[in-house]
Design an enzyme around this catalytic site. Structure first.
Site, PDB file in Angstrom:
ATOM      1  N   CYS A   1     111.903  25.498  91.171  1.00 56.95           N
ATOM      2  CA  CYS A   1     112.128  26.916  90.871  1.00 56.95           C
ATOM      3  C   CYS A   1     112.308  27.788  92.109  1.00 56.95           C
ATOM      4  O   CYS A   1     112.334  29.017  92.013  1.00 56.95           O
ATOM      5  CB  CYS A   1     110.987  27.438  89.997  1.00 56.95           C
ATOM      6  SG  CYS A   1     110.878  26.542  88.427  1.00 56.95           S
TER       7      CYS A   1
ATOM      8  N   SER B   1     110.606  24.560  73.679  1.00 55.49           N
ATOM      9  CA  SER B   1     111.491  23.508  73.171  1.00 55.49           C
ATOM     10  C   SER B   1     110.734  22.340  72.530  1.00 55.49           C
ATOM     11  O   SER B   1     111.089  21.899  71.442  1.00 55.49           O
ATOM     12  CB  SER B   1     112.389  23.006  74.301  1.00 55.49           C
ATOM     13  OG  SER B   1     111.621  22.537  75.390  1.00 55.49           O
TER      14      SER B   1
ATOM     15  N   CYS C   1     115.041  32.717  87.222  1.00 56.40           N
ATOM     16  CA  CYS C   1     114.413  31.557  87.854  1.00 56.40           C
ATOM     17  C   CYS C   1     115.486  30.816  88.633  1.00 56.40           C
ATOM     18  O   CYS C   1     116.677  30.997  88.379  1.00 56.40           O
ATOM     19  CB  CYS C   1     113.782  30.637  86.812  1.00 56.40           C
ATOM     20  SG  CYS C   1     112.658  29.433  87.567  1.00 56.40           S
TER      21      CYS C   1
ATOM     22  N   TYR D   1     113.394  28.982  69.104  1.00 55.46           N
ATOM     23  CA  TYR D   1     114.662  28.365  68.702  1.00 55.46           C
ATOM     24  C   TYR D   1     114.795  28.338  67.183  1.00 55.46           C
ATOM     25  O   TYR D   1     115.848  28.013  66.662  1.00 55.46           O
ATOM     26  CB  TYR D   1     114.749  26.942  69.283  1.00 55.46           C
ATOM     27  CG  TYR D   1     114.562  26.950  70.790  1.00 55.46           C
ATOM     28  CD1 TYR D   1     115.626  27.276  71.628  1.00 55.46           C
ATOM     29  CD2 TYR D   1     113.322  26.697  71.373  1.00 55.46           C
ATOM     30  CE1 TYR D   1     115.455  27.333  73.006  1.00 55.46           C
ATOM     31  CE2 TYR D   1     113.142  26.752  72.750  1.00 55.46           C
ATOM     32  CZ  TYR D   1     114.210  27.072  73.557  1.00 55.46           C
ATOM     33  OH  TYR D   1     114.038  27.153  74.913  1.00 55.46           O
TER      34      TYR D   1
ATOM     35  N   LYS E   1     103.082  31.031  77.671  1.00 56.98           N
ATOM     36  CA  LYS E   1     104.028  29.951  77.423  1.00 56.98           C
ATOM     37  C   LYS E   1     103.424  28.626  77.843  1.00 56.98           C
ATOM     38  O   LYS E   1     102.920  28.549  78.951  1.00 56.98           O
ATOM     39  CB  LYS E   1     105.302  30.235  78.216  1.00 56.98           C
ATOM     40  CG  LYS E   1     106.329  29.155  78.117  1.00 56.98           C
ATOM     41  CD  LYS E   1     107.464  29.475  79.036  1.00 56.98           C
ATOM     42  CE  LYS E   1     108.402  28.287  79.050  1.00 56.98           C
ATOM     43  NZ  LYS E   1     109.434  28.420  80.021  1.00 56.98           N
TER      44      LYS E   1
ATOM     45  N   LYS F   1     102.148  30.977  82.460  1.00 56.64           N
ATOM     46  CA  LYS F   1     103.052  29.871  82.139  1.00 56.64           C
ATOM     47  C   LYS F   1     102.447  28.583  82.662  1.00 56.64           C
ATOM     48  O   LYS F   1     102.157  28.457  83.849  1.00 56.64           O
ATOM     49  CB  LYS F   1     104.423  30.117  82.770  1.00 56.64           C
ATOM     50  CG  LYS F   1     105.391  28.965  82.558  1.00 56.64           C
ATOM     51  CD  LYS F   1     106.774  29.293  83.053  1.00 56.64           C
ATOM     52  CE  LYS F   1     107.685  28.087  82.918  1.00 56.64           C
ATOM     53  NZ  LYS F   1     109.040  28.368  83.389  1.00 56.64           N
TER      54      LYS F   1
ATOM     55  N   ARG G   1     114.627  20.954  79.480  1.00 57.72           N
ATOM     56  CA  ARG G   1     115.190  20.506  80.759  1.00 57.72           C
ATOM     57  C   ARG G   1     116.459  19.701  80.533  1.00 57.72           C
ATOM     58  O   ARG G   1     117.332  19.668  81.402  1.00 57.72           O
ATOM     59  CB  ARG G   1     114.140  19.768  81.572  1.00 57.72           C
ATOM     60  CG  ARG G   1     113.052  20.758  82.000  1.00 57.72           C
ATOM     61  CD  ARG G   1     111.945  20.156  82.820  1.00 57.72           C
ATOM     62  NE  ARG G   1     110.886  21.142  83.046  1.00 57.72           N
ATOM     63  CZ  ARG G   1     109.678  20.856  83.496  1.00 57.72           C
ATOM     64  NH1 ARG G   1     109.376  19.600  83.777  1.00 57.72           N
ATOM     65  NH2 ARG G   1     108.788  21.801  83.670  1.00 57.72           N
TER      66      ARG G   1
ATOM     67  N   CYS H   1     115.429  27.303  88.952  1.00 57.98           N
ATOM     68  CA  CYS H   1     115.504  25.865  88.656  1.00 57.98           C
ATOM     69  C   CYS H   1     116.834  25.435  88.033  1.00 57.98           C
ATOM     70  O   CYS H   1     117.247  24.294  88.184  1.00 57.98           O
ATOM     71  CB  CYS H   1     114.335  25.423  87.790  1.00 57.98           C
ATOM     72  SG  CYS H   1     114.255  26.251  86.204  1.00 57.98           S
TER      73      CYS H   1
ATOM     74  N   GLU I   1      96.169  35.932  86.159  1.00 59.02           N
ATOM     75  CA  GLU I   1      97.639  35.967  86.306  1.00 59.02           C
ATOM     76  C   GLU I   1      98.214  37.214  85.633  1.00 59.02           C
ATOM     77  O   GLU I   1      99.069  37.899  86.179  1.00 59.02           O
ATOM     78  CB  GLU I   1      98.271  34.715  85.665  1.00 59.02           C
ATOM     79  CG  GLU I   1      98.254  33.473  86.529  1.00 59.02           C
ATOM     80  CD  GLU I   1      99.286  33.528  87.663  1.00 59.02           C
ATOM     81  OE1 GLU I   1      99.986  34.538  87.811  1.00 59.02           O
ATOM     82  OE2 GLU I   1      99.369  32.532  88.407  1.00 59.02           O
TER      83      GLU I   1
ATOM     84  N   ARG J   1     105.961  20.570  88.531  1.00 60.47           N
ATOM     85  CA  ARG J   1     105.818  21.994  88.805  1.00 60.47           C
ATOM     86  C   ARG J   1     104.347  22.439  88.904  1.00 60.47           C
ATOM     87  O   ARG J   1     104.032  23.601  88.798  1.00 60.47           O
ATOM     88  CB  ARG J   1     106.500  22.804  87.701  1.00 60.47           C
ATOM     89  CG  ARG J   1     107.973  22.479  87.468  1.00 60.47           C
ATOM     90  CD  ARG J   1     108.715  23.715  86.965  1.00 60.47           C
ATOM     91  NE  ARG J   1     109.959  23.438  86.280  1.00 60.47           N
ATOM     92  CZ  ARG J   1     111.075  23.000  86.850  1.00 60.47           C
ATOM     93  NH1 ARG J   1     111.093  22.742  88.152  1.00 60.47           N
ATOM     94  NH2 ARG J   1     112.172  22.805  86.135  1.00 60.47           N
TER      95      ARG J   1
HETATM   96  C1  PBG Z   1     112.617  27.935  83.785  1.00 58.49           C
HETATM   97  C2  PBG Z   1     112.188  27.839  82.385  1.00 58.49           C
HETATM   98  C3  PBG Z   1     111.686  26.721  81.671  1.00 58.49           C
HETATM   99  C4  PBG Z   1     111.550  27.137  80.353  1.00 58.49           C
HETATM  100  C5  PBG Z   1     111.927  28.469  80.298  1.00 58.49           C
HETATM  101  N1  PBG Z   1     112.293  28.885  81.565  1.00 58.49           N
HETATM  102  C6  PBG Z   1     111.457  25.331  82.078  1.00 58.49           C
HETATM  103  C7  PBG Z   1     110.490  24.954  83.097  1.00 58.49           C
HETATM  104  O1  PBG Z   1     109.668  25.746  83.575  1.00 58.49           O
HETATM  105  O2  PBG Z   1     110.582  23.787  83.488  1.00 58.49           O
HETATM  106  C8  PBG Z   1     111.100  26.266  79.211  1.00 58.49           C
HETATM  107  C9  PBG Z   1     111.511  26.720  77.862  1.00 58.49           C
HETATM  108  C10 PBG Z   1     111.359  25.724  76.793  1.00 58.49           C
HETATM  109  O3  PBG Z   1     110.812  24.610  76.951  1.00 58.49           O
HETATM  110  O4  PBG Z   1     111.816  26.049  75.679  1.00 58.49           O
HETATM  111  N2  PBG Z   1     111.665  27.910  84.765  1.00 58.49           N
END
Ligand code: PBG
Length: 325
Positions: free
Chosen positions: A130, A274, A120, A313, A248, A195, A205, A122, A233, A217
């Site tokens: 991104c 996260s 990615c 995690y 996700k 996603k 972030r 970002c 998708e 986003r």
């Molecule tokens: C990158 C990305 C993100 C996450 C994984 N890859 C963040 C986003 O899309 O802003 C999030 C992972 C997480 O919250 O643990 N695009």
């Protein structure tokens, strides 16, 4: 047969029997552990909103990978915090990029490990979006070119699996072609297929220093209200060559995991993101819930919904529990 002939509780009295008739089993083989690599040496900087997680320099990262492998967690998902950023995210495509260096270092030191590289822009763009911005929005077709370059560069550096997380249209196909042309026909793509534009990415972030500097986003990530669209998708990504499809976040989207597994019967991953992790940690720290018990229940529910692979995690803590059972 009705009560009293049938008593569903009969199978619940004995622990051994309970385990025998358990329909879902978690294993360390299901788990992927996400890690954040940054420049420097001896760096282990705590991520305040994700207790127990760190931005790590390569030397510390390698030791953490060894620890994970020793617990049976052999799959790592890598994110990079680069020295500098640019408008298009070109630093992410560089031979000497932070993740590229980390991949080479881990591969030299550890044999029995699988490295998944998130693809990615970002983490590498000054504006935190991104991809490349044109007229205030991320330009799809320019962005997939950068992503393809980044993917090839990561494969060259030793990535075993390429995981595009950007949500541009056509990126899986573009990356597949680029990998094949560069000779990486054996490198699988695990696409972040469904996603969502989610508030649950907040702590990440902070971890990846990748918050968008303007807007959000929602012009590229999915609307949390939709699940038919998730099927479209996933269908598109499979058509373009995805080997593993991902949903996700996981917990608020268990229905989506279930539908996707049922519909496509593909290897399916779920990202226990996260914010989901941090909520369990925070409530656990306050003793409002039994953290370990809730953690295992969360992971089991994701598996029960249909995920084969869980990115979390919690991986090392869960491995400790699984290894003790
Ligand atoms: C990158 C990305 C993100 C996450 C994984 N890859 C963040 C986003 O899309 O802003 C999030 C992972 C997480 O919250 O643990 N695009």
């Amino acid at each position: 047969m009705a009560f009293p002939i049938t008593r569903l509780r009969r199978l619940r009295y004995d622990k051994i029997l309970r385990n025998m008739v358990s329909e879902t089993h978690l294993s360390v083989n299901d788990l992927v552990y996400p890690l954040f690599v940054c420049p420097g040496e001896g760096v282990k900087k705590p991520i305040s909103s994700m207790p127990g997680n760190y931005q790590m320099s390569i030397d510390v990262l390698v030791e953490t990978c060894k620890l994970a492998v020793s617990k049976g967690v052999k799959s790592i998902l890598l994110f990079g915090i680069p020295e500098s950023k640019d408008e298009h995210g070109h630093v992410g495509c560089s031979h000497n990029g932070i993740v590229q260096q980390a991949l080479r270092a881990i591969k030299t030191e550890i044999e029995d490990i699988q490295l998944i590289a998130d693809v990615c822009n970002c983490e590498y763009t000054t504006h935190g979006h991104c991809g490349t911005i044109v007229d205030g929005d991320v330009d799809n077709d320019l962005t997939i070119e950068t992503l393809a370059k980044q993917a090839v560069s990561l494969a060259e550096a030793g990535a075993d699996v390429i995981a595009p997380s950007d949500m541009m249209d056509g990126r899986v196909g573009r990356i597949r072609t680029a990998l094949d042309e560069a000779g990486y026909i054996k490198t699988p793509i695990m696409s972040y297929a469904a996603k969502y534009a989610s508030g649950f990415y907040g702590p990440f972030r902070e971890a990846a220093e990748s918050a968008p500097q303007f807007g959000d986003r929602s012009t590229y990530q999915m609307n949390p209200a939709n699940s038919d669209e998730a099927l479209r998708e996933v269908a598109a990504d499979i058509e373009e060559g995805a080997d593993i499809v991902m949903v996700k976040p996981a917990l608020s989207y268990l229905d989506v995991i279930y539908r996707i597994k049922n519909e496509f019967k593909m290897p399916t991953a779920a990202y226990n993101v996260s914010g989901e992790f941090s909520m369990v940690k925070a409530a656990g720290e306050k003793n409002w819930i039994d953290e370990q018990r809730v953690m295992m229940e969360v992971l089991l529910s994701i598996k029960r919904a249909g995920a084969d692979i869980i990115i979390t995690y919690h991986a090392l803590d869960a491995a400790d529990i699984l290894n003790n059972n």
